[in-house]
Design a protein around this motif. Structure first.
Motif, PDB file in Angstrom:
ATOM      1  N   ALA A 183       0.836  -1.136   0.055  1.00  9.29           N
ATOM      2  CA  ALA A 183      -0.283  -0.007   0.191  1.00  9.29           C
ATOM      3  C   ALA A 183       0.821   1.146  -0.032  1.00  9.29           C
ATOM      4  O   ALA A 183       0.572   2.419  -0.701  1.00  9.29           O
ATOM      5  N   VAL A 184       1.978   1.264   0.662  1.00  7.47           N
ATOM      6  CA  VAL A 184       2.814   2.425   0.780  1.00  7.47           C
ATOM      7  C   VAL A 184       3.563   2.549  -0.637  1.00  7.47           C
ATOM      8  O   VAL A 184       3.621   3.782  -1.178  1.00  7.47           O
ATOM      9  N   SER A 185       3.841   1.337  -1.240  1.00  8.39           N
ATOM     10  CA  SER A 185       4.259   1.494  -2.638  1.00  8.39           C
ATOM     11  C   SER A 185       3.498   2.266  -3.569  1.00  8.39           C
ATOM     12  O   SER A 185       3.809   3.028  -4.278  1.00  8.39           O
ATOM     13  N   LEU A 186       2.162   1.824  -3.401  1.00  5.91           N
ATOM     14  CA  LEU A 186       1.009   2.060  -4.354  1.00  5.91           C
ATOM     15  C   LEU A 186       0.851   3.584  -4.101  1.00  5.91           C
ATOM     16  O   LEU A 186       0.674   4.493  -5.061  1.00  5.91           O
TER      17      LEU A 186
ATOM     18  N   ALA B 287      -1.301  10.186  -0.221  1.00  3.65           N
ATOM     19  CA  ALA B 287      -0.286  11.181   0.175  1.00  3.65           C
ATOM     20  C   ALA B 287      -0.018  11.393   1.500  1.00  3.65           C
ATOM     21  O   ALA B 287       0.438  12.668   2.051  1.00  3.65           O
ATOM     22  N   THR B 288       0.078  10.471   2.401  1.00  2.00           N
ATOM     23  CA  THR B 288       0.428  10.545   3.968  1.00  2.00           C
ATOM     24  C   THR B 288       1.385   9.458   4.051  1.00  2.00           C
ATOM     25  O   THR B 288       1.305   8.280   3.277  1.00  2.00           O
ATOM     26  N   ILE B 289       2.605   9.427   4.710  1.00  2.69           N
ATOM     27  CA  ILE B 289       3.142   8.223   4.946  1.00  2.69           C
ATOM     28  C   ILE B 289       2.693   7.304   5.686  1.00  2.69           C
ATOM     29  O   ILE B 289       2.681   6.096   5.441  1.00  2.69           O
ATOM     30  N   LEU B 290       2.149   7.575   6.931  1.00  2.00           N
ATOM     31  CA  LEU B 290       1.358   6.626   7.751  1.00  2.00           C
ATOM     32  C   LEU B 290      -0.104   6.130   7.043  1.00  2.00           C
ATOM     33  O   LEU B 290      -0.178   4.877   7.546  1.00  2.00           O
ATOM     34  N   GLY B 291      -0.604   6.981   6.348  1.00  3.69           N
ATOM     35  CA  GLY B 291      -1.908   6.617   5.871  1.00  3.69           C
ATOM     36  C   GLY B 291      -2.211   5.216   5.535  1.00  3.69           C
ATOM     37  O   GLY B 291      -2.998   4.226   5.676  1.00  3.69           O
ATOM     38  N   PRO B 292      -1.470   4.773   4.401  1.00  2.00           N
ATOM     39  CA  PRO B 292      -1.707   3.336   3.878  1.00  2.00           C
ATOM     40  C   PRO B 292      -1.410   2.303   4.911  1.00  2.00           C
ATOM     41  O   PRO B 292      -2.079   1.386   4.663  1.00  2.00           O
ATOM     42  N   VAL B 293      -0.597   2.484   5.824  1.00  2.00           N
ATOM     43  CA  VAL B 293      -0.428   1.396   6.852  1.00  2.00           C
ATOM     44  C   VAL B 293      -1.689   1.361   7.705  1.00  2.00           C
ATOM     45  O   VAL B 293      -2.384   0.307   8.358  1.00  2.00           O
TER      46      VAL B 293
ATOM     47  N   VAL C 216     -16.158   7.856   3.672  1.00  2.00           N
ATOM     48  CA  VAL C 216     -15.968   8.518   2.457  1.00  2.00           C
ATOM     49  C   VAL C 216     -16.844   9.756   2.594  1.00  2.00           C
ATOM     50  O   VAL C 216     -16.502  10.925   2.157  1.00  2.00           O
ATOM     51  N   LEU C 217     -18.121   9.619   2.799  1.00  2.00           N
ATOM     52  CA  LEU C 217     -19.060  10.761   3.098  1.00  2.00           C
ATOM     53  C   LEU C 217     -18.558  11.927   4.224  1.00  2.00           C
ATOM     54  O   LEU C 217     -18.911  13.190   3.897  1.00  2.00           O
ATOM     55  N   TYR C 218     -18.158  11.319   5.166  1.00  2.00           N
ATOM     56  CA  TYR C 218     -17.988  12.447   6.400  1.00  2.00           C
ATOM     57  C   TYR C 218     -16.622  12.553   6.699  1.00  2.00           C
ATOM     58  O   TYR C 218     -16.431  13.616   7.640  1.00  2.00           O
ATOM     59  N   VAL C 219     -15.739  11.838   6.292  1.00  2.00           N
ATOM     60  CA  VAL C 219     -14.304  12.073   6.858  1.00  2.00           C
ATOM     61  C   VAL C 219     -13.518  12.469   5.513  1.00  2.00           C
ATOM     62  O   VAL C 219     -13.373  11.333   4.912  1.00  2.00           O
ATOM     63  N   ARG C 220     -13.141  13.616   5.371  1.00  2.00           N
ATOM     64  CA  ARG C 220     -12.146  13.778   4.190  1.00  2.00           C
ATOM     65  C   ARG C 220     -10.963  13.500   4.418  1.00  2.00           C
ATOM     66  O   ARG C 220     -10.277  13.516   5.530  1.00  2.00           O
ATOM     67  N   GLY C 221     -10.287  12.804   3.239  1.00  2.00           N
ATOM     68  CA  GLY C 221      -8.985  12.497   3.612  1.00  2.00           C
ATOM     69  C   GLY C 221      -8.771  11.169   4.368  1.00  2.00           C
ATOM     70  O   GLY C 221      -7.568  11.172   5.043  1.00  2.00           O
ATOM     71  N   GLY C 222      -9.655  10.385   4.489  1.00  2.00           N
ATOM     72  CA  GLY C 222      -9.474   9.089   5.136  1.00  2.00           C
ATOM     73  C   GLY C 222      -9.114   9.052   6.714  1.00  2.00           C
ATOM     74  O   GLY C 222      -9.389  10.028   7.224  1.00  2.00           O
ATOM     75  N   LEU C 223      -8.501   8.018   7.022  1.00  3.02           N
ATOM     76  CA  LEU C 223      -8.375   8.007   8.500  1.00  3.02           C
ATOM     77  C   LEU C 223      -7.292   9.048   9.007  1.00  3.02           C
ATOM     78  O   LEU C 223      -7.233   9.658  10.063  1.00  3.02           O
ATOM     79  N   MET C 224      -6.341   9.408   8.078  1.00  3.34           N
ATOM     80  CA  MET C 224      -5.406  10.526   8.322  1.00  3.34           C
ATOM     81  C   MET C 224      -6.173  11.582   8.409  1.00  3.34           C
ATOM     82  O   MET C 224      -5.566  12.610   9.147  1.00  3.34           O
ATOM     83  N   GLY C 225      -7.192  11.914   7.680  1.00  6.13           N
ATOM     84  CA  GLY C 225      -7.898  13.050   7.867  1.00  6.13           C
ATOM     85  C   GLY C 225      -8.796  13.139   9.235  1.00  6.13           C
ATOM     86  O   GLY C 225      -8.755  14.398   9.678  1.00  6.13           O
ATOM     87  N   LEU C 226      -8.954  12.310   9.696  1.00  5.38           N
ATOM     88  CA  LEU C 226      -9.390  12.276  11.131  1.00  5.38           C
ATOM     89  C   LEU C 226      -8.442  13.149  12.054  1.00  5.38           C
ATOM     90  O   LEU C 226      -8.658  13.618  13.124  1.00  5.38           O
ATOM     91  N   ILE C 227      -7.187  12.267  11.890  1.00  2.05           N
ATOM     92  CA  ILE C 227      -5.985  12.711  12.988  1.00  2.05           C
ATOM     93  C   ILE C 227      -5.697  14.226  12.476  1.00  2.05           C
ATOM     94  O   ILE C 227      -5.681  15.157  13.469  1.00  2.05           O
TER      95      ILE C 227
ATOM     96  N   ILE D  30       2.894   6.194  -6.235  1.00  2.00           N
ATOM     97  CA  ILE D  30       2.318   6.815  -7.180  1.00  2.00           C
ATOM     98  C   ILE D  30       0.891   7.372  -7.199  1.00  2.00           C
ATOM     99  O   ILE D  30       0.486   8.400  -7.959  1.00  2.00           O
ATOM    100  N   LEU D  31       0.063   6.721  -6.484  1.00  2.00           N
ATOM    101  CA  LEU D  31      -1.218   7.254  -6.434  1.00  2.00           C
ATOM    102  C   LEU D  31      -1.413   8.369  -5.764  1.00  2.00           C
ATOM    103  O   LEU D  31      -2.355   9.159  -5.976  1.00  2.00           O
ATOM    104  N   GLY D  32      -0.763   8.485  -4.360  1.00  2.00           N
ATOM    105  CA  GLY D  32      -1.092   9.522  -3.573  1.00  2.00           C
ATOM    106  C   GLY D  32      -0.301  10.872  -4.223  1.00  2.00           C
ATOM    107  O   GLY D  32      -0.839  11.985  -4.299  1.00  2.00           O
ATOM    108  N   TYR D  33       1.258  10.565  -4.360  1.00  2.00           N
ATOM    109  CA  TYR D  33       1.999  11.872  -4.435  1.00  2.00           C
ATOM    110  C   TYR D  33       2.219  11.836  -6.055  1.00  2.00           C
ATOM    111  O   TYR D  33       2.179  13.023  -6.597  1.00  2.00           O
ATOM    112  N   GLY D  34       1.849  10.962  -6.774  1.00  2.00           N
ATOM    113  CA  GLY D  34       1.984  11.103  -8.268  1.00  2.00           C
ATOM    114  C   GLY D  34       0.619  11.380  -8.890  1.00  2.00           C
ATOM    115  O   GLY D  34       0.619  11.747 -10.202  1.00  2.00           O
ATOM    116  N   GLY D  35      -0.394  11.055  -8.110  1.00  2.00           N
ATOM    117  CA  GLY D  35      -1.692  10.995  -8.983  1.00  2.00           C
ATOM    118  C   GLY D  35      -1.888  10.096  -9.985  1.00  2.00           C
ATOM    119  O   GLY D  35      -2.842  10.283 -10.808  1.00  2.00           O
TER     120      GLY D  35
END
Lengths: 393, 307, 335
Positions: C44-47, C263-269, C319-330, C50-55
């Motif tokens: 997931a970190v490897s993905l 596009a966060t380091i911990l997010g995929p983990v 998806v509906l209520y937390v923007r930016g996934g779990l890292m968004g919560l933090i 390209i996905l998060g940082y590279g779009g």
């Protein structure tokens, strides 16, 4: 909420293996996805067996923990690991699918536990990969289609078209019928199986029809069975190309085919090692109680699962619930001292059953429900073709 | 190879292609106009099959059940748009994908809860169960002809709707320039909901038509959704014409590959190798085609003119 | 240090400490769970690179995972059945193969895929992954559809991967190294260009950067890391099937990244942890409720088979209520 969750976790963790009075059986089958219809039938049979046993094997309490393989080898292996490591079961049984069994086999055997297949019988596990800790209450995949090949010869069928899903069991089924069938195989299609299994057989049926074969042999277990038979019916092949199938027309597909009024399936013939009409006390009790409790005929999957639990219970009782002496327990399993619903039951050298195979015909019972009855015995005490490859000889 | 077999297989391919078109047309509309990636489109296909199956038993007639199920599916699409899609329009595609993946799980499990794990066989009236001799050896099941007819009919209707009605004009305008349509003072929310409902009805119709052949079963939608995506990508997102041509192309290629590839392979390799590799290669064909099309035309075959 | 860094450190320490504790207290299964999530977290970190940082939304990442696993399984298979030399069980050979094969595959397909943009990119990456999937399915020798049992794990000097703790240790250290590596990459000049191209490709090109090359390099690095994760996964499951590389698995990897926060380091983990643990927690708690209801009402109501329902609802709610996934919560609490 958090507290409930942690309590739930604690509750599952606290079921420690220390209580020696209970023997735990892990039972892996398919409880989600469309194939859950098979898993449900097996689960029902296991629960019926537990009812019949009152949950006891002699003085030892039995407990069954079900695991869902999600119709996928990887998930099956994962849930097997969980049963072995977390639930610390003493025996693992079940397994509908050959590829799931092949993937999960190592997890159980490496942990030094007994593994009992209640359905899948891939050739490897009867031959090269046989193990003293692996037993089967079903059959080796090739056997049932081999019996069908014999039936085809007896009926003077000269040419055949073959269709099966493209996975371990499908290939075994094809190999089995080809081994005994003496006529010409006009054509063969292996179709995509698994999560996106192919269910529209228009192209294949058109090919089969064009091939001019005298009969068509198919293996389509579970949900694919209904789909295949319908399209066979719609293509109008009944009169020109009779259907010979294994593990396709069964107690799971028949009620649905009857609901949809597919008369063409009545009278069709299948081979199997068991039938609800087999005349023995254990079978009568099993079939009657199953029908009373679940409102329909049990399938062969159910019969084999019922046998698996009864086999385990007989062995647990024989060793007095002492699972620490594994050699004694294994010997008790191998003795197969229980009343199988198929009548006489014995294990061969490779721990596969040595048993009869019958020709069955689809008929309507006294209440008008479609079921099968035994027409003839094709094989008596048949030993599978891979037993010689097993190193336990 | 004999000619009548080829003709039959072409008809089978046409039938598969038209079913794909029914699913893909809704997908390409929703994607092209609403810019919304709807993975749950396949779940609508499945719901169509289940509603139709239940209604066939309740009403006693398959065709009647289809006509009743179509508006139901449109309503389901309408609700899904309100609850899930609308709040996500402003987000990026990744959020659409995650949200609609969640919707697939929810819908699949609800179907499991309501209808049980086993599929439902859908009985057809006797006059649809038979076969029709077209000419010579070419005999096709009646119901497959009906699918072809219904598919062509729906395609024709859609063509008329998109090209000759006011709604169609707005849809076309929306596909090429969204902001312009809303600037025209059109009730864009209403337009979007209508498009979504239309897509749901079309996907549902495809599910209803396939159910009597296979059956209504859990997960049936997840098998077709990826192929439908391939269709709209090859055709060019938002293009109805592209979706139609690509659907037929992929239906034909898939069917002909399944029918003749193993015979062709047998010229080059052993019978056994041909029998095991042919199904895999024929399954691979549609992806090879998509990759090839995108490598040379990165916007698909018929990209809408202005984006 | 910011709150985010603290949380990252705390999470990583917890991931290092808890699994061995579970193992020592007789819950070996939870160590397995942790190993699985750690390995998937690497992918997931490897993905995310390209996905998060590279779009670049790759919908074919499972192919790399699968190829990496087959790079362990196939040599092991020939070692066992054809008696080729012991080099075939050497872990460095396995990892070397995994990385070489996946980076070559990434280079070839990336060169084609990167000609497309947006949704077309998503679909063409999936197409190549599906081709690999069907290719493996068609190779009977390696089990085809049924998959391949890996009879022996990779051998490293001084390391025994048959010991669950050591395998977990290797996976954990790999995860930390990969996280640091990705962090370094995105903060380098290279990473800046990659992120700039995500925001506005034309402008970055105008500034004189050949973004195509930058993106291709990122794509290859990401593929190689996923291949490495695949080699670990093969060692963990000791079984590989083509199913591990079909589009569903690619989708799940994508969902892990989005769920955790792109596009966060911990997010995929976090995403992979949530994905894997939620299933266990939901199944276990539903089973518990089943038992509870059985005890109180005396009737068996099946719930645990329906765990996908709350799981799906949770995804939708996030998806509906937390923007930016779990890292968004933090992050939100930080504001």
């Amino acid at each position: 909420m958090k507290r409930i969750l942690s309590m739930a976790l604690a509750a599952t963790m606290l079921t420690t293996p220390a209580m020696a009075a209970t023997v735990k059986i892990g039972f892996v089958t398919t409880l989600t996805t469309g194939a859950a219809v098979i898993g449900k039938d097996m689960e029902n049979a296991v629960n019926l067996a537990m009812d019949h046993l009152d949950g006891m094997a002699g003085d030892t309490k039995l407990e069954v923990v079900f695991g869902d393989d999600q119709f996928a080898p990887e998930a099956g292996k994962q849930v097997t690991d969980k049963l072995v490591k977390q639930d610390d079961v003493d025996v693992v049984a079940g397994y509908i699918w050959s590829h799931v069994l092949l993937a999960s086999r190592k997890s159980v055997l490496d942990a030094g536990k007994i593994l009992i297949s209640a359905n899948a019988g891939p050739s490897q596990i009867a031959g090269k990969l046989c193990s003293e800790n692996f037993f089967s209450t079903s059959w080796q995949n090739d056997q049932t289609p081999m019996a069908m090949g014999e039936v085809l010869n007896q009926q003077g069928v000269k040419s055949l078209y073959i269709m099966a899903p493209n996975y371990a069991a499908g290939k075994n089924m094809v190999a089995g019928v080809e081994r005994t069938f003496q006529g010409e195989v006009k054509g063969k299609d292996l179709t995509k199986w698994g999560a996106d299994a192919q269910l529209d057989f228009s192209a294949e049926l058109a090919k089969a029809k064009a091939s001019g074969a005298e009969g068509i042999f198919v293996f389509y277990p579970g949900a694919a069975a209904g789909a295949f038979i319908k399209q066979y019916h719609q293509a109008g092949l009944k009169d020109t190309m009779p259907l010979y199938s294994v593990f396709t027309v069964d107690a799971l597909s028949l009620p649905r085919l009857q609901a949809a009024d597919f008369e063409s399936v009545v009278g069709s013939r299948v081979t199997q090692q068991w039938d609800p009409s087999l005349d023995n006390a254990a079978n009568k009790k099993f079939v009657d109680d199953f029908k009373a409790k679940y409102g329909g005929y049990p399938s062969f999957y159910a019969a084999q699962s019922y046998d698996a639990i009864m086999l385990i219970a007989s062995a647990v009782e024989a060793v007095g619930g002492d699972m620490s002496d594994q050699d004694a327990f294994r010997a008790a399993i191998k003795a197969a001292d229980f009343d199988s619903v198929r009548g006489d039951f014995a294990f061969g050298t490779n721990n596969m059953p040595v048993q009869n195979f019958y020709l069955r015909e689809v008929v309507a019972d006294a209440d008008g429900n479609w079921t099968t009855k035994v027409v003839a015995t094709v094989y008596e005490n048949h030993v599978d073709s891979y037993a010689a490859e097993c190193s336990m000889n | 190879m004999d000619l009548s077999l080829l003709v039959i297989q072409m008809l089978n391919g046409l039938q598969l292609g038209l079913l794909l078109f029914l699913v893909a047309s809704g997908l390409t509309l929703v994607f092209g106009i609403l810019d919304f990636v709807n993975l749950a489109h396949g779940a609508l296909y499945m719901l169509g099959a289940f509603f139709c199956a239940t209604l066939t038993f309740a009403l006693g007639n398959f065709l009647l059940a289809v006509f009743v199920s179509i508006p139901i599916m449109a309503a389901v699409g309408w609700v899904l748009e309100r609850v899930l899609a609308r709040p996500l329009y402003a987000r990026d595609h990744l959020d659409h994908v995650l949200g609609t993946f969640g919707a697939i799980l929810v819908i699949d499990t609800l179907v499991h809860l309501i209808w049980g794990p086993e599929g439902i066989q859908v009985p057809l009236p006797d006059y649809l169960e038979g076969q029709v001799p077209l000419w010579g050896d070419v005999v096709v099941p009646t119901f497959r002809l009906l699918i072809i007819g219904a598919g062509l009919g729906a395609a024709g209707l859609l063509f008329w709707l998109v090209n000759y009605t006011r709604l169609g004009m707005l849809i076309r305008a929306g596909a090429s320039n969204r902001t312009m349509v809303s600037a025209l003072g059109i009730n864009i929310e209403m337009l979007f909901a209508l498009v979504f409902a239309l897509g749901a009805a079309l996907a549902g119709l495809a599910g209803m038509l396939i159910a009597p052949i296979t059956e209504a079963s859990i997960g049936m939608g997840n098998n077709i959704i990826i192929t439908a995506f391939v269709v709209i990508i090859v055709g060019g997102i938002g293009s109805m014409k592209g979706a139609f041509i690509a659907a037929l192309l992929i239906g034909l290629i898939d069917t002909l590959g399944r029918s003749f590839l193993d015979d062709i392979f047998k010229f080059a390799m052993s019978t056994e190798a041909a029998e095991t590799s042919a199904p895999a290669v024929s399954a691979m064909l549609i992806y090879i085609i998509m990759a090839a099309v995108l490598a040379f035309r990165p916007q698909g075959l018929f990209p809408p003119k202005v984006r | 240090m910011t709150r985010k860094t603290w949380i990252t450190l705390a999470a990583m320490v917890a991931l290092a400490v808890l699994p061995p504790v579970f193992y020592w207290t007789g819950n070996a299964f939870y160590l397995d769970l942790a190993t699985r999530l750690t390995i998937l977290a690497i992918a997931a970190v490897s993905l995310n690179l390209i996905l998060g940082y590279g779009g670049l939304i790759s919908f074919g990442h499972a192919a790399y995972l699968g190829l990496g696993a087959y790079a362990v399984g196939i040599p092991a298979y020939h070692w066992l059945y054809d008696g080729i030399g012991d080099w075939a069980t050497n872990g460095f050979v396995h990892i070397g193969l995994a990385v070489a094969i996946t980076s070559t595959f990434a280079l070839i397909t990336g060169a084609i895929c990167l000609r497309t943009r947006g949704v077309y990119f998503i679909m063409i990456t999936m197409a190549f992954a599906q081709m690999i999937y069907y290719l493996i399915v068609s190779i009977e020798t390696y089990g085809g559809d049924d998959g391949l049992v890996i009879d022996t794990r990779s051998e490293f000097p001084g390391l025994n991967l048959d010991k669950p703790l050591q395998l977990f240790g290797l996976a954990y250290v790999s995860l930390v190294v990969v996280m640091l590596l990705v962090n370094m990459i995105v903060n380098s000049r290279f990473g800046m260009v990659l992120q700039a191209a995500k925001g506005n490709n034309e402008r970055t090109v105008t500034l004189g950067f050949n973004t195509y090359i930058f993106q291709l390099v990122a794509y290859v690095i990401s593929g190689a890391i996923a291949g490495y994760a695949g080699a670990l996964l093969g060692n963990f499951t000791t079984f590989i099937s083509p199913e591990m590389m079909d589009w569903r698995t690619s989708g799940e990897l994508m969902f892990m990244v989005i769920l955790g926060g792109t596009a966060t380091i911990l997010g995929p983990v976090l995403g992979s942890a949530a994905f894997i643990l939620l299933e266990e927690i939901l199944v276990d708690s539903l089973t518990w409720v089943e038992h509870l209801l059985d005890g109180i009402l005396g009737m068996k109501i099946e719930l645990s088979n329906y765990w996908h329902l709350p799981f799906g609802l949770l995804l939708i709610i996030i998806v509906l209520y937390v923007r930016g996934g779990l890292m968004g919560l933090i992050n939100r609490k930080e504001d």
